[in-house]
Design a protein around this motif. Sequence first.
Motif, PDB file in Angstrom:
ATOM      1  N   ASN A   1      28.398 -52.458 -86.677  1.00 46.79           N
ATOM      2  CA  ASN A   1      27.274 -52.390 -85.762  1.00 46.79           C
ATOM      3  C   ASN A   1      26.173 -51.629 -86.501  1.00 46.79           C
ATOM      4  O   ASN A   1      26.243 -51.471 -87.720  1.00 46.79           O
ATOM      5  CB  ASN A   1      27.660 -51.769 -84.406  1.00 46.79           C
ATOM      6  N   ARG A   2      25.175 -51.168 -85.798  1.00 51.79           N
ATOM      7  CA  ARG A   2      24.033 -50.549 -86.468  1.00 51.79           C
ATOM      8  C   ARG A   2      24.388 -49.234 -87.148  1.00 51.79           C
ATOM      9  O   ARG A   2      23.788 -48.875 -88.154  1.00 51.79           O
ATOM     10  CB  ARG A   2      22.934 -50.313 -85.436  1.00 51.79           C
ATOM     11  N   GLN A   3      25.371 -48.503 -86.623  1.00 53.31           N
ATOM     12  CA  GLN A   3      25.678 -47.173 -87.129  1.00 53.31           C
ATOM     13  C   GLN A   3      26.873 -47.120 -88.076  1.00 53.31           C
ATOM     14  O   GLN A   3      26.927 -46.253 -88.938  1.00 53.31           O
ATOM     15  CB  GLN A   3      25.946 -46.204 -85.970  1.00 53.31           C
ATOM     16  N   PHE A   4      27.857 -48.011 -87.899  1.00 54.57           N
ATOM     17  CA  PHE A   4      29.101 -47.911 -88.659  1.00 54.57           C
ATOM     18  C   PHE A   4      29.590 -49.276 -89.115  1.00 54.57           C
ATOM     19  O   PHE A   4      29.330 -50.286 -88.469  1.00 54.57           O
ATOM     20  CB  PHE A   4      30.214 -47.276 -87.800  1.00 54.57           C
ATOM     21  N   VAL A   5      30.321 -49.261 -90.240  1.00 55.95           N
ATOM     22  CA  VAL A   5      31.061 -50.429 -90.711  1.00 55.95           C
ATOM     23  C   VAL A   5      32.526 -50.015 -90.719  1.00 55.95           C
ATOM     24  O   VAL A   5      32.873 -48.948 -91.230  1.00 55.95           O
ATOM     25  CB  VAL A   5      30.634 -50.845 -92.132  1.00 55.95           C
ATOM     26  N   LEU A   6      33.381 -50.838 -90.127  1.00 59.24           N
ATOM     27  CA  LEU A   6      34.808 -50.555 -90.075  1.00 59.24           C
ATOM     28  C   LEU A   6      35.550 -51.629 -90.863  1.00 59.24           C
ATOM     29  O   LEU A   6      35.408 -52.821 -90.573  1.00 59.24           O
ATOM     30  CB  LEU A   6      35.313 -50.541 -88.626  1.00 59.24           C
ATOM     31  N   TYR A   7      36.307 -51.195 -91.857  1.00 63.44           N
ATOM     32  CA  TYR A   7      37.194 -52.086 -92.600  1.00 63.44           C
ATOM     33  C   TYR A   7      38.607 -51.831 -92.112  1.00 63.44           C
ATOM     34  O   TYR A   7      39.002 -50.674 -91.953  1.00 63.44           O
ATOM     35  CB  TYR A   7      37.133 -51.809 -94.109  1.00 63.44           C
ATOM     36  N   LYS A   8      39.353 -52.925 -91.899  1.00 65.36           N
ATOM     37  CA  LYS A   8      40.736 -52.809 -91.430  1.00 65.36           C
ATOM     38  C   LYS A   8      41.626 -53.639 -92.336  1.00 65.36           C
ATOM     39  O   LYS A   8      41.349 -54.805 -92.592  1.00 65.36           O
ATOM     40  CB  LYS A   8      40.846 -53.311 -89.997  1.00 65.36           C
ATOM     41  N   LEU A   9      42.697 -53.007 -92.832  1.00 66.95           N
ATOM     42  CA  LEU A   9      43.679 -53.708 -93.656  1.00 66.95           C
ATOM     43  C   LEU A   9      45.047 -53.498 -93.037  1.00 66.95           C
ATOM     44  O   LEU A   9      45.591 -52.392 -93.069  1.00 66.95           O
ATOM     45  CB  LEU A   9      43.664 -53.174 -95.092  1.00 66.95           C
ATOM     46  N   PRO A  10      45.644 -54.546 -92.428  1.00 65.04           N
ATOM     47  CA  PRO A  10      46.976 -54.401 -91.835  1.00 65.04           C
ATOM     48  C   PRO A  10      48.022 -54.102 -92.908  1.00 65.04           C
ATOM     49  O   PRO A  10      47.989 -54.669 -93.989  1.00 65.04           O
ATOM     50  CB  PRO A  10      47.233 -55.766 -91.197  1.00 65.04           C
ATOM     51  N   LYS A  11      48.945 -53.195 -92.587  1.00 61.88           N
ATOM     52  CA  LYS A  11      50.022 -52.836 -93.508  1.00 61.88           C
ATOM     53  C   LYS A  11      51.314 -52.782 -92.717  1.00 61.88           C
ATOM     54  O   LYS A  11      51.468 -51.934 -91.852  1.00 61.88           O
ATOM     55  CB  LYS A  11      49.753 -51.484 -94.145  1.00 61.88           C
ATOM     56  N   GLU A  12      52.218 -53.669 -93.030  1.00 67.84           N
ATOM     57  CA  GLU A  12      53.496 -53.722 -92.320  1.00 67.84           C
ATOM     58  C   GLU A  12      54.396 -52.567 -92.749  1.00 67.84           C
ATOM     59  O   GLU A  12      54.425 -52.190 -93.919  1.00 67.84           O
ATOM     60  CB  GLU A  12      54.199 -55.050 -92.599  1.00 67.84           C
ATOM     61  N   GLY A  13      55.112 -52.012 -91.792  1.00 67.15           N
ATOM     62  CA  GLY A  13      56.086 -50.967 -92.084  1.00 67.15           C
ATOM     63  C   GLY A  13      55.495 -49.609 -92.385  1.00 67.15           C
ATOM     64  O   GLY A  13      56.202 -48.702 -92.807  1.00 67.15           O
ATOM     65  N   GLN A  14      54.217 -49.457 -92.200  1.00 70.47           N
ATOM     66  CA  GLN A  14      53.578 -48.157 -92.439  1.00 70.47           C
ATOM     67  C   GLN A  14      53.749 -47.281 -91.209  1.00 70.47           C
ATOM     68  O   GLN A  14      53.765 -47.774 -90.099  1.00 70.47           O
ATOM     69  CB  GLN A  14      52.090 -48.381 -92.744  1.00 70.47           C
TER      70      GLN A  14
ATOM     71  N   LEU B   1      31.671 -45.990 -82.159  1.00 72.90           N
ATOM     72  CA  LEU B   1      32.936 -46.340 -82.805  1.00 72.90           C
ATOM     73  C   LEU B   1      33.823 -47.164 -81.871  1.00 72.90           C
ATOM     74  O   LEU B   1      34.496 -48.100 -82.315  1.00 72.90           O
ATOM     75  CB  LEU B   1      33.673 -45.088 -83.265  1.00 72.90           C
ATOM     76  N   LEU B   2      33.841 -46.841 -80.580  1.00 68.48           N
ATOM     77  CA  LEU B   2      34.612 -47.648 -79.631  1.00 68.48           C
ATOM     78  C   LEU B   2      34.088 -49.078 -79.584  1.00 68.48           C
ATOM     79  O   LEU B   2      34.867 -50.026 -79.459  1.00 68.48           O
ATOM     80  CB  LEU B   2      34.593 -47.012 -78.242  1.00 68.48           C
ATOM     81  N   HIS B   3      32.780 -49.229 -79.690  1.00 70.52           N
ATOM     82  CA  HIS B   3      32.191 -50.565 -79.742  1.00 70.52           C
ATOM     83  C   HIS B   3      32.697 -51.328 -80.964  1.00 70.52           C
ATOM     84  O   HIS B   3      33.083 -52.506 -80.873  1.00 70.52           O
ATOM     85  CB  HIS B   3      30.664 -50.454 -79.763  1.00 70.52           C
ATOM     86  N   VAL B   4      32.724 -50.669 -82.115  1.00 67.44           N
ATOM     87  CA  VAL B   4      33.220 -51.305 -83.338  1.00 67.44           C
ATOM     88  C   VAL B   4      34.713 -51.594 -83.207  1.00 67.44           C
ATOM     89  O   VAL B   4      35.188 -52.657 -83.642  1.00 67.44           O
ATOM     90  CB  VAL B   4      32.927 -50.417 -84.570  1.00 67.44           C
TER      91      VAL B   4
END
Length: 117
Positions: free
Chosen positions: A25-38, A101-104
């Motif tokens: 969004n305008r304020q934040f970029v969120l990257y997500k990488l799923p990791k199994e078994g973490q 952040l909740l929006h993202v």
Amino acid sequence: MKKEQRIKTNEEFSKVFKNGQSVANRQFVLYKLPKEGQGPFRLGLSVSKKVGNAVTRNRVKRYIREVFRLKAELLHSDADYVVIARNPAASMSSQEVEQSLLHVFRKARVLKKAKQT
């Protein structure tokens, strides 16, 4: 946050950037990488000097970490997250950071579904 919950090395950040999905969004970029078994999720923060001086950058990072701490039970735990703060985040209050952040989180679909009773 505990040491096990941090993303610190350049290789770990690069892996999330290269293989993860991003939502912004305008304020934040969120990257997500799923990791199994973490175990618990891991968090990496990137706040550029463009955001402000050291005091401002550290305040933004504290606000972000606090949102992740408070919402930890709602987030999927089997993933690595990297948050990049953009310039408008420098002038935000802690409540505004939380709302943004909740929006993202909703856009990235990283929140667990609420159990219906």
